[in-house]
Scaffold this active site. Sequence first.
Site, PDB file in Angstrom:
ATOM      1  N   ARG A  47      64.664  78.164  63.904  1.00 26.07           N
ATOM      2  CA  ARG A  47      65.061  78.162  65.317  1.00 26.07           C
ATOM      3  C   ARG A  47      66.553  78.029  65.599  1.00 26.07           C
ATOM      4  NH1 ARG A  47      60.286  74.031  66.357  1.00 26.07           N
ATOM      5  NH2 ARG A  47      60.991  73.579  64.223  1.00 26.07           N
TER       6      ARG A  47
ATOM      7  N   LYS B 174      61.946  84.528  55.437  1.00 23.78           N
ATOM      8  CA  LYS B 174      60.721  83.766  55.157  1.00 23.78           C
ATOM      9  C   LYS B 174      59.614  84.209  56.107  1.00 23.78           C
ATOM     10  CE  LYS B 174      59.931  79.264  56.215  1.00 23.78           C
ATOM     11  NZ  LYS B 174      58.548  79.148  56.702  1.00 23.78           N
TER      12      LYS B 174
ATOM     13  N   ASP C 146      55.651  81.953  52.767  1.00 23.68           N
ATOM     14  CA  ASP C 146      55.432  80.494  52.891  1.00 23.68           C
ATOM     15  C   ASP C 146      54.015  80.225  53.393  1.00 23.68           C
ATOM     16  OD1 ASP C 146      55.919  77.785  52.993  1.00 23.68           O
ATOM     17  OD2 ASP C 146      57.035  77.869  54.880  1.00 23.68           O
TER      18      ASP C 146
ATOM     19  N   LYS D 168      51.949  77.986  51.846  1.00 27.55           N
ATOM     20  CA  LYS D 168      51.610  76.586  51.523  1.00 27.55           C
ATOM     21  C   LYS D 168      50.159  76.463  51.067  1.00 27.55           C
ATOM     22  CE  LYS D 168      54.996  74.499  54.691  1.00 27.55           C
ATOM     23  NZ  LYS D 168      55.483  75.631  55.488  1.00 27.55           N
TER      24      LYS D 168
ATOM     25  N   THR E  55      58.829  68.345  56.243  1.00 25.60           N
ATOM     26  CA  THR E  55      60.000  67.716  56.874  1.00 25.60           C
ATOM     27  C   THR E  55      59.689  67.189  58.277  1.00 25.60           C
ATOM     28  OG1 THR E  55      60.654  69.970  57.351  1.00 25.60           O
ATOM     29  CG2 THR E  55      61.847  68.857  55.622  1.00 25.60           C
TER      30      THR E  55
ATOM     31  N   ASP F 284      44.183  74.294  47.834  1.00 24.95           N
ATOM     32  CA  ASP F 284      42.726  74.417  47.741  1.00 24.95           C
ATOM     33  C   ASP F 284      42.352  74.069  46.306  1.00 24.95           C
ATOM     34  OD1 ASP F 284      40.004  75.238  48.151  1.00 24.95           O
ATOM     35  OD2 ASP F 284      40.670  76.670  49.662  1.00 24.95           O
TER      36      ASP F 284
HETATM   37  O1  C5P Z   1      62.801  76.399  63.011  1.00 25.65           O
HETATM   38  P1  C5P Z   1      63.017  75.550  61.781  1.00 25.65           P
HETATM   39  O2  C5P Z   1      64.437  75.646  61.248  1.00 25.65           O
HETATM   40  O3  C5P Z   1      62.519  74.139  61.953  1.00 25.65           O
HETATM   41  O4  C5P Z   1      62.086  76.249  60.685  1.00 25.65           O
HETATM   42  C1  C5P Z   1      61.854  75.640  59.435  1.00 25.65           C
HETATM   43  C2  C5P Z   1      60.903  76.497  58.675  1.00 25.65           C
HETATM   44  O5  C5P Z   1      60.671  75.872  57.431  1.00 25.65           O
HETATM   45  C3  C5P Z   1      59.523  76.656  59.352  1.00 25.65           C
HETATM   46  O6  C5P Z   1      59.094  77.983  59.073  1.00 25.65           O
HETATM   47  C4  C5P Z   1      58.640  75.640  58.647  1.00 25.65           C
HETATM   48  O7  C5P Z   1      57.310  76.074  58.544  1.00 25.65           O
HETATM   49  C5  C5P Z   1      59.287  75.609  57.254  1.00 25.65           C
HETATM   50  N1  C5P Z   1      59.066  74.394  56.474  1.00 25.65           N
HETATM   51  C6  C5P Z   1      59.376  73.123  56.921  1.00 25.65           C
HETATM   52  N2  C5P Z   1      59.135  72.029  56.141  1.00 25.65           N
HETATM   53  C7  C5P Z   1      58.614  72.183  54.925  1.00 25.65           C
HETATM   54  C8  C5P Z   1      58.302  73.465  54.443  1.00 25.65           C
HETATM   55  C9  C5P Z   1      58.559  74.558  55.246  1.00 25.65           C
HETATM   56  O8  C5P Z   1      59.882  72.985  58.017  1.00 25.65           O
HETATM   57  N3  C5P Z   1      58.445  71.116  54.145  1.00 25.65           N
END
Ligand code: C5P
Length: 236
Positions: A214, A38, A65, A67, A122, A70
Amino acid sequence: MLISKPFKKDQIIVALDVSSIDRAIALVEQLPEVTFWKVGLELFTSSGADIIRYLKARGKKVFLDLKLHDIPNTVAATCKVLANYDVDFLTVHALGGREMLKAAQVEIQNSQTQLLAVTVLTSISSSALATDLKIPLELTKYALELALMAQDCGISGSVCSPHELETLRSHLEPNFYLVTPGIRLADGINYDQSRVMNPQTAIALGASYLVIGRPITAAADPIAAWQQICEGLLSS
Ligand code: C5P
């Protein structure tokens, strides 16, 4: 509802949340078994399409991603440009509304790109939804309404919290993708995600894909973290 389809490793999408193409390439090389990456706002802003070309040249699948959110004309025009990059998934915000979603879908329909609609981030908790965003609906109900609207507009899937999986899976078409970030291991480190779940439970509840950042990329040993997640899923 429990889903018992065999797990495939490309159901794990690893988030390349780094600030430069050099760091991104180092991670991709460090984790050759990862087939789906991603690319988010940070990396795309710093590297542009170079990182997409790099990943595609190595046969990787790409989730861009960005998002997008607009007016319909602006999002549609952006989707038209991005469809040329051959990304596999591209995100738009469901909150952009029905006309924006339909206009975006028209522009990618003859490409290999599939759109995913972001429902509720999230990192947003129930109290933040009510208190800060002034949304009177319960969080899962709100995410479901947004996902149903996206499905109705021909969008291929939604990004949702793992805690919304059970409800969304039971109300949406079986082929509508549910892609879930907020995945965490048993080590108890949540970073800034409010609504988290372990990988096995998320897949069992009907996630089509897991987005994991992460817990793999910031782990002391990213390869060991990746293998631990895959082994857990293959044996569950
Ligand atoms: O590091 P982590 O596991 O929290 O990364 C989650 C990834 O998913 C990040 O790149 C974040 O931008 C993305 N994301 C998210 N919640 C969403 C959509 C995408 O955490 N609703």
